[in-house]
Design a protein around this motif. Structure first.
Motif, mmCIF file in Angstrom:
data_model
loop_
_atom_site.group_PDB
_atom_site.id
_atom_site.type_symbol
_atom_site.label_atom_id
_atom_site.label_comp_id
_atom_site.label_asym_id
_atom_site.label_seq_id
_atom_site.Cartn_x
_atom_site.Cartn_y
_atom_site.Cartn_z
ATOM 1 N N CYS A 115 134.505 26.736 -22.606
ATOM 2 C CA CYS A 115 135.451 25.660 -22.826
ATOM 3 C C CYS A 115 136.750 25.930 -22.058
ATOM 4 O O CYS A 115 137.290 27.034 -22.134
ATOM 5 C CB CYS A 115 135.712 25.558 -24.326
ATOM 6 N N CYS A 175 139.701 26.369 -25.082
ATOM 7 C CA CYS A 175 139.762 27.517 -26.001
ATOM 8 C C CYS A 175 139.001 28.732 -25.463
ATOM 9 O O CYS A 175 139.111 29.824 -26.008
ATOM 10 C CB CYS A 175 139.245 27.127 -27.383
ATOM 11 N N CYS A 235 134.220 22.472 -25.387
ATOM 12 C CA CYS A 235 133.373 22.519 -26.567
ATOM 13 C C CYS A 235 133.612 21.241 -27.380
ATOM 14 O O CYS A 235 134.595 20.520 -27.140
ATOM 15 C CB CYS A 235 133.681 23.766 -27.399
ATOM 16 N N CYS A 253 137.129 20.905 -29.070
ATOM 17 C CA CYS A 253 138.242 20.665 -28.146
ATOM 18 C C CYS A 253 138.130 19.287 -27.511
ATOM 19 O O CYS A 253 139.144 18.620 -27.258
ATOM 20 C CB CYS A 253 138.302 21.734 -27.065
HETATM 21 ZN ZN ZN Z 1 137.073 24.596 -26.985
#
Ligand code: ZN
Length: 121
Positions: free
Chosen positions: A88, A91, A109, A112
């Motif tokens: 991701c 994050c 992801c 997010c």
């Molecule tokens: Zn993420």
């Protein structure tokens, strides 16, 4: 979190590459159609003009989406080559494999992506 194996990466790469070739042929088809339409514009009567303009707008929307997806797929292939694919961008967590299978060009992801869409909405 599952670690994406090399053979899974290969499958995802193939999915991205086949998507890219579909998008490229769609885009070149759209450009050819537009060139043909423009070439024929002088001889056509104004009655069709409104309908054709509407069609052009739809085509442009479709073409823009195809261009966006093309860029996203190319970026995903570059990340694959660089070894940063599947993480991701927000994050840094590994993106779940089912999500990558569904959206091989995704940057984020699910959590997010949800936040991202919420922010930009
Ligand atoms: Zn993420």
């Amino acid at each position: 979190m599952d670690i994406v194996t090399q053979s899974q990466l290969n499958t995802l790469r193939q999915a991205l590459e086949s998507r890219l070739s579909v998008l490229r042929s769609e885009l070149s088809g759209a450009r050819q159609a537009r060139a043909l339409a423009q070439a024929g514009q002088e001889s056509s009567d104004t009655k069709d003009l409104a309908g054709r303009l509407q069609l052009d707008e739809l085509d442009e929307l479709h073409e823009q989406r195809a261009l966006d997806e093309l860029a996203a797929s190319e970026a995903a292939l570059a990340r694959l080559a660089a070894g940063s694919y599947g993480h991701c961008v927000d994050c840094g967590a590994a993106i779940a494999l089912p999500r990558l299978r569904l959206l091989p060009a995704t940057l984020r992801c699910a959590a997010c992506q949800h936040l991202h869409e919420h922010r930009s909405a």
